[in-house]
Design a protein around this motif. Structure first.
Motif, PDB file in Angstrom:
ATOM      1  N   ASP A 230      10.144 -12.207  -4.896  1.00 10.98           N
ATOM      2  CA  ASP A 230       9.168 -12.350  -5.981  1.00 10.98           C
ATOM      3  C   ASP A 230       7.998 -11.380  -5.870  1.00 10.98           C
ATOM      4  OD1 ASP A 230      10.725 -14.377  -6.962  1.00 10.98           O
ATOM      5  OD2 ASP A 230       9.397 -15.997  -6.328  1.00 10.98           O
ATOM      6  N   MET A 231       7.802 -10.783  -4.699  1.00  9.85           N
ATOM      7  CA  MET A 231       6.668  -9.886  -4.485  1.00  9.85           C
ATOM      8  C   MET A 231       7.063  -8.409  -4.433  1.00  9.85           C
ATOM      9  SD  MET A 231       4.152 -11.887  -4.579  1.00  9.85           S
ATOM     10  CE  MET A 231       2.788 -10.930  -4.007  1.00  9.85           C
ATOM     11  N   VAL A 232       8.351  -8.101  -4.518  1.00  9.13           N
ATOM     12  CA  VAL A 232       8.785  -6.700  -4.436  1.00  9.13           C
ATOM     13  C   VAL A 232       8.151  -5.873  -5.550  1.00  9.13           C
ATOM     14  CG1 VAL A 232      10.763  -5.123  -4.579  1.00  9.13           C
ATOM     15  CG2 VAL A 232      10.910  -7.190  -3.183  1.00  9.13           C
ATOM     16  N   GLY A 233       8.108  -6.405  -6.765  1.00  3.49           N
ATOM     17  CA  GLY A 233       7.513  -5.674  -7.885  1.00  3.49           C
ATOM     18  C   GLY A 233       6.030  -5.414  -7.681  1.00  3.49           C
ATOM     19  N   MET A 234       5.297  -6.436  -7.243  1.00  2.00           N
ATOM     20  CA  MET A 234       3.861  -6.272  -7.024  1.00  2.00           C
ATOM     21  C   MET A 234       3.599  -5.314  -5.860  1.00  2.00           C
ATOM     22  SD  MET A 234       0.872  -9.098  -6.536  1.00  2.00           S
ATOM     23  CE  MET A 234       1.002  -9.626  -8.230  1.00  2.00           C
ATOM     24  N   CYS A 235       4.404  -5.414  -4.817  1.00  2.00           N
ATOM     25  CA  CYS A 235       4.269  -4.509  -3.679  1.00  2.00           C
ATOM     26  C   CYS A 235       4.532  -3.071  -4.128  1.00  2.00           C
ATOM     27  CB  CYS A 235       5.238  -4.919  -2.573  1.00  2.00           C
ATOM     28  SG  CYS A 235       5.194  -3.853  -1.123  1.00  2.00           S
ATOM     29  N   THR A 236       5.541  -2.883  -4.962  1.00  2.00           N
ATOM     30  CA  THR A 236       5.854  -1.547  -5.479  1.00  2.00           C
ATOM     31  C   THR A 236       4.687  -1.005  -6.292  1.00  2.00           C
ATOM     32  OG1 THR A 236       8.213  -2.040  -5.488  1.00  2.00           O
ATOM     33  CG2 THR A 236       7.476  -0.227  -6.898  1.00  2.00           C
ATOM     34  N   ALA A 237       4.102  -1.852  -7.149  1.00  2.00           N
ATOM     35  CA  ALA A 237       2.944  -1.422  -7.943  1.00  2.00           C
ATOM     36  C   ALA A 237       1.796  -1.012  -7.029  1.00  2.00           C
ATOM     37  CB  ALA A 237       2.500  -2.544  -8.882  1.00  2.00           C
ATOM     38  N   PHE A 238       1.568  -1.784  -5.971  1.00  2.00           N
ATOM     39  CA  PHE A 238       0.518  -1.445  -5.021  1.00  2.00           C
ATOM     40  C   PHE A 238       0.795  -0.091  -4.369  1.00  2.00           C
ATOM     41  CE2 PHE A 238      -0.727  -1.257  -0.550  1.00  2.00           C
ATOM     42  CZ  PHE A 238      -2.109  -1.297  -0.677  1.00  2.00           C
ATOM     43  N   LEU A 239       2.030   0.130  -3.921  1.00  2.00           N
ATOM     44  CA  LEU A 239       2.368   1.389  -3.256  1.00  2.00           C
ATOM     45  C   LEU A 239       2.248   2.579  -4.203  1.00  2.00           C
ATOM     46  CD1 LEU A 239       5.369   0.237  -1.035  1.00  2.00           C
ATOM     47  CD2 LEU A 239       3.024   0.747  -0.312  1.00  2.00           C
ATOM     48  N   VAL A 240       2.555   2.362  -5.476  1.00  2.00           N
ATOM     49  CA  VAL A 240       2.386   3.434  -6.468  1.00  2.00           C
ATOM     50  C   VAL A 240       0.901   3.738  -6.643  1.00  2.00           C
ATOM     51  CG1 VAL A 240       2.623   4.012  -8.918  1.00  2.00           C
ATOM     52  CG2 VAL A 240       4.562   3.035  -7.673  1.00  2.00           C
ATOM     53  N   GLU A 241       0.091   2.698  -6.840  1.00  2.00           N
ATOM     54  CA  GLU A 241      -1.349   2.908  -7.025  1.00  2.00           C
ATOM     55  C   GLU A 241      -2.004   3.454  -5.765  1.00  2.00           C
ATOM     56  OE1 GLU A 241      -3.522  -0.271  -8.856  1.00  2.00           O
ATOM     57  OE2 GLU A 241      -1.864  -0.701 -10.217  1.00  2.00           O
ATOM     58  N   HIS A 242      -1.448   3.109  -4.619  1.00  2.00           N
ATOM     59  CA  HIS A 242      -1.956   3.558  -3.321  1.00  2.00           C
ATOM     60  C   HIS A 242      -1.558   5.016  -3.054  1.00  2.00           C
ATOM     61  CE1 HIS A 242      -3.218   3.032   0.833  1.00  2.00           C
ATOM     62  NE2 HIS A 242      -2.018   3.325   1.276  1.00  2.00           N
ATOM     63  N   GLY A 243      -0.598   5.521  -3.825  1.00  2.00           N
ATOM     64  CA  GLY A 243      -0.168   6.907  -3.674  1.00  2.00           C
ATOM     65  C   GLY A 243       0.964   7.101  -2.688  1.00  2.00           C
ATOM     66  N   ALA A 244       1.546   6.013  -2.202  1.00  2.00           N
ATOM     67  CA  ALA A 244       2.624   6.119  -1.219  1.00  2.00           C
ATOM     68  C   ALA A 244       3.995   6.203  -1.872  1.00  2.00           C
ATOM     69  CB  ALA A 244       2.587   4.920  -0.278  1.00  2.00           C
ATOM     70  N   LEU A 245       4.068   5.828  -3.129  1.00  2.00           N
ATOM     71  CA  LEU A 245       5.351   5.746  -3.810  1.00  2.00           C
ATOM     72  C   LEU A 245       5.192   6.267  -5.224  1.00  2.00           C
ATOM     73  CD1 LEU A 245       8.189   4.506  -3.220  1.00  2.00           C
ATOM     74  CD2 LEU A 245       7.353   2.427  -4.282  1.00  2.00           C
ATOM     75  N   PHE A 246       6.225   6.896  -5.713  1.00  2.00           N
ATOM     76  CA  PHE A 246       6.208   7.455  -7.054  1.00  2.00           C
ATOM     77  C   PHE A 246       7.467   6.982  -7.762  1.00  2.00           C
ATOM     78  CE2 PHE A 246       7.271  11.261  -9.760  1.00  2.00           C
ATOM     79  CZ  PHE A 246       6.294  11.031 -10.710  1.00  2.00           C
ATOM     80  N   VAL A 247       7.313   6.243  -8.835  1.00  2.00           N
ATOM     81  CA  VAL A 247       8.460   5.756  -9.588  1.00  2.00           C
ATOM     82  C   VAL A 247       8.308   6.220 -11.030  1.00  2.00           C
ATOM     83  CG1 VAL A 247       9.859   3.764 -10.224  1.00  2.00           C
ATOM     84  CG2 VAL A 247       8.550   3.716  -8.111  1.00  2.00           C
ATOM     85  N   PRO A 248       8.749   7.441 -11.321  1.00  2.00           N
ATOM     86  CA  PRO A 248       8.640   7.921 -12.701  1.00  2.00           C
ATOM     87  C   PRO A 248       9.619   7.164 -13.586  1.00  2.00           C
ATOM     88  CG  PRO A 248       9.855   9.486 -11.355  1.00  2.00           C
ATOM     89  CD  PRO A 248       9.386   8.392 -10.437  1.00  2.00           C
TER      90      PRO A 248
END
Length: 111
Positions: free
Chosen positions: A78-96
């Motif tokens: 249930d938290m994978v999506g929120m964690c992904t959003a955090f990593l994108v905003e944090h600059g660690a992950l890019f999901v175009p």
């Protein structure tokens, strides 16, 4: 009144305080997940040539593998999506959005 470097530092601190995740407690599982993604990337990962990286290589991971790694370090489904959003905003992950299907999953930043 402060000037020079001190004033610049104060201005930067005020800007940082405006960031969406400022002063939020981040679950330790999310940090472990980021560490695992970085380790995977540094170990070679899967790459693809891309215009997104100026013709260099992008490291990407299939969604199923991504979720598997997340679960292994304690990120519940249930938290994978929120964690992904955090990593994108944090600059660690890019999901175009237009590229996710092409690469089959998220693209690691800094690749």
């Amino acid at each position: 009144a402060r000037g020079g470097v001190g004033q610049l530092r104060d201005m930067l601190v005020e800007q940082v305080k405006q960031l969406p995740w400022y002063d939020e407690q981040v679950p330790s599982a999310w940090m472990r997940f980021e560490e695992q993604l970085v380790a995977w990337q540094e170990g070679g990962g899967r790459t693809a040539s891309s215009e997104l990286s100026g013709g260099g290589k992008l490291h990407w991971m299939e969604w199923e593998k991504y979720r598997e790694v997340a679960h292994a370090v304690g990120v519940v489904e249930d938290m994978v999506g929120m964690c992904t959003a955090f990593l994108v905003e944090h600059g660690a992950l890019f999901v175009p959005p237009s590229r996710a299907a092409r690469y089959g999953g998220p693209v690691l930043a800094g690749a």
